[in-house]
Design a protein around this motif. Structure first.
Motif, PDB file in Angstrom:
ATOM      1  N   GLY A  36      16.650  75.742   9.372  1.00 28.36           N
ATOM      2  CA  GLY A  36      16.697  74.559   8.524  1.00 28.36           C
ATOM      3  C   GLY A  36      15.946  73.420   9.175  1.00 28.36           C
ATOM      4  N   LEU A  37      15.670  72.393   8.394  1.00 29.40           N
ATOM      5  CA  LEU A  37      14.953  71.220   8.880  1.00 29.40           C
ATOM      6  C   LEU A  37      15.908  70.046   8.987  1.00 29.40           C
ATOM      7  N   VAL A  38      15.659  69.174   9.971  1.00 30.52           N
ATOM      8  CA  VAL A  38      16.503  67.992  10.165  1.00 30.52           C
ATOM      9  C   VAL A  38      15.615  66.766  10.194  1.00 30.52           C
ATOM     10  N   GLU A  39      16.111  65.669   9.666  1.00 34.77           N
ATOM     11  CA  GLU A  39      15.338  64.424   9.653  1.00 34.77           C
ATOM     12  C   GLU A  39      15.486  63.715  10.986  1.00 34.77           C
ATOM     13  N   VAL A  40      14.361  63.190  11.493  1.00 34.36           N
ATOM     14  CA  VAL A  40      14.374  62.427  12.736  1.00 34.36           C
ATOM     15  C   VAL A  40      13.920  61.011  12.435  1.00 34.36           C
ATOM     16  N   GLY A  41      13.976  60.140  13.434  1.00 34.89           N
ATOM     17  CA  GLY A  41      13.594  58.751  13.231  1.00 34.89           C
ATOM     18  C   GLY A  41      12.095  58.554  13.154  1.00 34.89           C
ATOM     19  N   SER A  42      11.688  57.399  12.668  1.00 35.63           N
ATOM     20  CA  SER A  42      10.263  57.056  12.594  1.00 35.63           C
ATOM     21  C   SER A  42       9.822  56.244  13.800  1.00 35.63           C
ATOM     22  N   ALA A  43      10.741  56.022  14.750  1.00 32.84           N
ATOM     23  CA  ALA A  43      10.408  55.355  15.998  1.00 32.84           C
ATOM     24  C   ALA A  43      10.611  56.336  17.135  1.00 32.84           C
ATOM     25  N   GLY A  44       9.950  56.071  18.270  1.00 36.06           N
ATOM     26  CA  GLY A  44      10.082  56.977  19.386  1.00 36.06           C
ATOM     27  C   GLY A  44       9.572  56.376  20.666  1.00 36.06           C
ATOM     28  N   THR A  45       9.426  57.238  21.685  1.00 36.46           N
ATOM     29  CA  THR A  45       9.042  56.816  23.024  1.00 36.46           C
ATOM     30  C   THR A  45       7.782  57.547  23.460  1.00 36.46           C
ATOM     31  N   VAL A  46       6.834  56.804  24.026  1.00 39.80           N
ATOM     32  CA  VAL A  46       5.593  57.389  24.532  1.00 39.80           C
ATOM     33  C   VAL A  46       5.899  58.122  25.835  1.00 39.80           C
ATOM     34  N   THR A  47       5.563  59.407  25.878  1.00 37.57           N
ATOM     35  CA  THR A  47       5.794  60.180  27.102  1.00 37.57           C
ATOM     36  C   THR A  47       4.538  60.244  27.977  1.00 37.57           C
ATOM     37  N   THR A  48       3.362  60.202  27.374  1.00 37.98           N
ATOM     38  CA  THR A  48       2.103  60.140  28.111  1.00 37.98           C
ATOM     39  C   THR A  48       1.018  59.709  27.140  1.00 37.98           C
ATOM     40  N   TRP A  49      -0.102  59.196  27.654  1.00 36.66           N
ATOM     41  CA  TRP A  49      -1.124  58.654  26.756  1.00 36.66           C
ATOM     42  C   TRP A  49      -2.489  58.643  27.427  1.00 36.66           C
ATOM     43  N   SER A  50      -3.515  58.484  26.586  1.00 33.73           N
ATOM     44  CA  SER A  50      -4.890  58.366  27.049  1.00 33.73           C
ATOM     45  C   SER A  50      -5.615  57.381  26.144  1.00 33.73           C
ATOM     46  N   TRP A  51      -6.403  56.494  26.726  1.00 36.52           N
ATOM     47  CA  TRP A  51      -7.064  55.448  25.947  1.00 36.52           C
ATOM     48  C   TRP A  51      -8.393  55.931  25.386  1.00 36.52           C
ATOM     49  N   ALA A  52      -8.607  55.717  24.084  1.00 36.91           N
ATOM     50  CA  ALA A  52      -9.861  56.064  23.404  1.00 36.91           C
ATOM     51  C   ALA A  52     -10.645  54.779  23.199  1.00 36.91           C
ATOM     52  N   GLY A  53     -11.511  54.460  24.144  1.00 41.38           N
ATOM     53  CA  GLY A  53     -12.237  53.192  24.088  1.00 41.38           C
ATOM     54  C   GLY A  53     -13.370  53.179  23.097  1.00 41.38           C
ATOM     55  N   ARG A  54     -13.894  54.371  22.773  1.00 42.36           N
ATOM     56  CA  ARG A  54     -15.002  54.456  21.807  1.00 42.36           C
ATOM     57  C   ARG A  54     -14.668  55.510  20.762  1.00 42.36           C
ATOM     58  N   PRO A  55     -13.921  55.133  19.741  1.00 43.43           N
ATOM     59  CA  PRO A  55     -13.544  56.113  18.706  1.00 43.43           C
ATOM     60  C   PRO A  55     -14.769  56.709  18.036  1.00 43.43           C
ATOM     61  N   VAL A  56     -14.612  57.936  17.554  1.00 43.29           N
ATOM     62  CA  VAL A  56     -15.687  58.612  16.831  1.00 43.29           C
ATOM     63  C   VAL A  56     -15.274  58.775  15.372  1.00 43.29           C
ATOM     64  N   ASP A  57     -16.229  59.130  14.560  1.00 45.92           N
ATOM     65  CA  ASP A  57     -15.963  59.277  13.125  1.00 45.92           C
ATOM     66  C   ASP A  57     -14.836  60.275  12.884  1.00 45.92           C
ATOM     67  N   GLY A  58     -13.972  59.928  11.952  1.00 46.57           N
ATOM     68  CA  GLY A  58     -12.902  60.832  11.568  1.00 46.57           C
ATOM     69  C   GLY A  58     -11.614  60.624  12.323  1.00 46.57           C
ATOM     70  N   GLN A  59     -11.616  59.791  13.376  1.00 48.01           N
ATOM     71  CA  GLN A  59     -10.373  59.543  14.103  1.00 48.01           C
ATOM     72  C   GLN A  59      -9.509  58.543  13.333  1.00 48.01           C
ATOM     73  N   PRO A  60      -8.214  58.455  13.653  1.00 48.19           N
ATOM     74  CA  PRO A  60      -7.299  57.637  12.844  1.00 48.19           C
ATOM     75  C   PRO A  60      -7.697  56.166  12.742  1.00 48.19           C
ATOM     76  N   LEU A  61      -8.276  55.598  13.810  1.00 49.84           N
ATOM     77  CA  LEU A  61      -8.670  54.186  13.810  1.00 49.84           C
ATOM     78  C   LEU A  61     -10.134  54.077  14.208  1.00 49.84           C
ATOM     79  N   ASP A  62     -10.809  53.046  13.696  1.00 51.84           N
ATOM     80  CA  ASP A  62     -12.224  52.863  14.008  1.00 51.84           C
ATOM     81  C   ASP A  62     -12.433  51.793  15.070  1.00 51.84           C
ATOM     82  N   TYR A  63     -11.390  51.472  15.806  1.00 45.50           N
ATOM     83  CA  TYR A  63     -11.478  50.543  16.930  1.00 45.50           C
ATOM     84  C   TYR A  63     -10.635  51.126  18.066  1.00 45.50           C
ATOM     85  N   PRO A  64     -10.791  50.648  19.305  1.00 42.34           N
ATOM     86  CA  PRO A  64     -10.101  51.276  20.436  1.00 42.34           C
ATOM     87  C   PRO A  64      -8.590  51.415  20.217  1.00 42.34           C
TER      88      PRO A  64
END
Length: 293
Positions: A36-64
């Motif tokens: 079965g499926l369970v609903e979770v929250g729309s907020a959360g905690t960042v466990t690890t990350w990497s910065w995209a300083g120069r986005p490319v076409d098709g990525q979620p945002l067109d700025y860093p």
């Protein structure tokens, strides 16, 4: 996906009690579909990350922005998504984020436009959840790949010969094996392969696969055959199309010959050979290519 269209996020509870987001198709412990499926929250905690300083076409945002693994409230695994943090210095492991929903939701991962920093322990109400519409049964996602490959000296010579309608490999001075395309060194003996060997455009089908599944951009209508072709005098096969006969007629040991495109279409590419076709000659005995599979 249907829940995303209603601005809700679902996970799957595994046999060990952990909640996986996105939901798994098969339980990683038992291999069974989720119970079965369970609903979770729309907020959360960042466990690890990497910065995209120069986005490319098709990525979620067109700025860093940051790519981050986010463990949503109520989930035990992290999901990958974009975080609109403004600057890299604003990002940190352990920071709280919440989903920013798209203005219009359709049942796609992009219904979550991105995540944004949120200082509270619980995300405030976002856009109101909407009743589920028709179940989402198909998702269309554009995928684009672009490769830039710098050729070695040996590859460059091989491609230049192709533009002349010639197939040229290299011979190992130690074991005598002929490699095409040339590698510059024998993978078995580790010695340079400087001697060029011109090969004919005839050979043997060693192994093959009948392609029955259509996909976008396919230039040959299925079914057709992709095969490993061992050129006469070579010691390693390369892949190409086998046309000019029914797929059911292709077999190991079949003798084939290259069908070249018109000369005006030649370039420095293996696509100068449009395909291989059966020659009608007797099949090669298995022993003659058994060591080249």
């Amino acid at each position: 996906m249907t829940a995303l269209a209603g601005r809700r996020i679902l996970g799957a509870r595994g046999a060990d009690g952990r909640v996986h987001v996105p939901p798994f198709e098969y339980d990683p412990v038992t291999g069974e579909p989720p119970a079965g499926l369970v609903e979770v929250g729309s907020a959360g905690t960042v466990t690890t990350w990497s910065w995209a300083g120069r986005p490319v076409d098709g990525q979620p945002l067109d700025y860093p922005f940051a790519w981050a693994l986010i463990r949503l409230d109520g989930a035990d695994t992290a999901m990958l998504h974009a975080v609109d943090a403004g600057t890299a210095t604003a990002m940190r492991t352990g920071m709280r984020v919440r989903a920013r929903w798209a203005d219009s939701t359709v049942g796609h991962i992009r219904d979550i436009a991105c995540f944004e920093p949120w200082p509270g322990a619980v995300a405030p109400p976002g856009p109101a959840a909407e009743p589920a519409g028709e179940p989402v049964t198909m998702v269309t996602t554009p995928v684009r790949l672009r490769y830039e490959h710098t050729t070695s000296r040996e590859e460059s010579a091989y491609l230049q010969r192709l533009a002349e309608g010639r197939l040229v490999g290299q011979r190992c001075p130690a074991c005598g094996k002929v490699y095409i395309p040339p590698r510059g060194a024998c993978p078995t003996d580790g010695v340079p392969t400087a001697e060029e060997v011109e090969l004919p455009d005839t050979g043997i089908v060693t192994t093959f696969c009948v392609v029955n599944v259509p996909f976008p951009g396919q230039r040959v209508k299925p079914p057709y055959v992709a095969a490993a072709v061992l050129l006469d005098g070579a010691d390693i096969p390369f892949q190409h199309l086998i046309l000019g006969c029914e797929p059911s007629e292709v077999r190991m040991g079949m003798r084939v010959a290259a069908v070249w495109k018109p000369r005006e279409q030649w370039g420095t590419t293996a696509e100068n050979i449009d395909h291989f076709r059966p020659t009608g000659e007797p099949d090669a005995p298995y022993e003659s290519y058994a060591h080249h599979l």
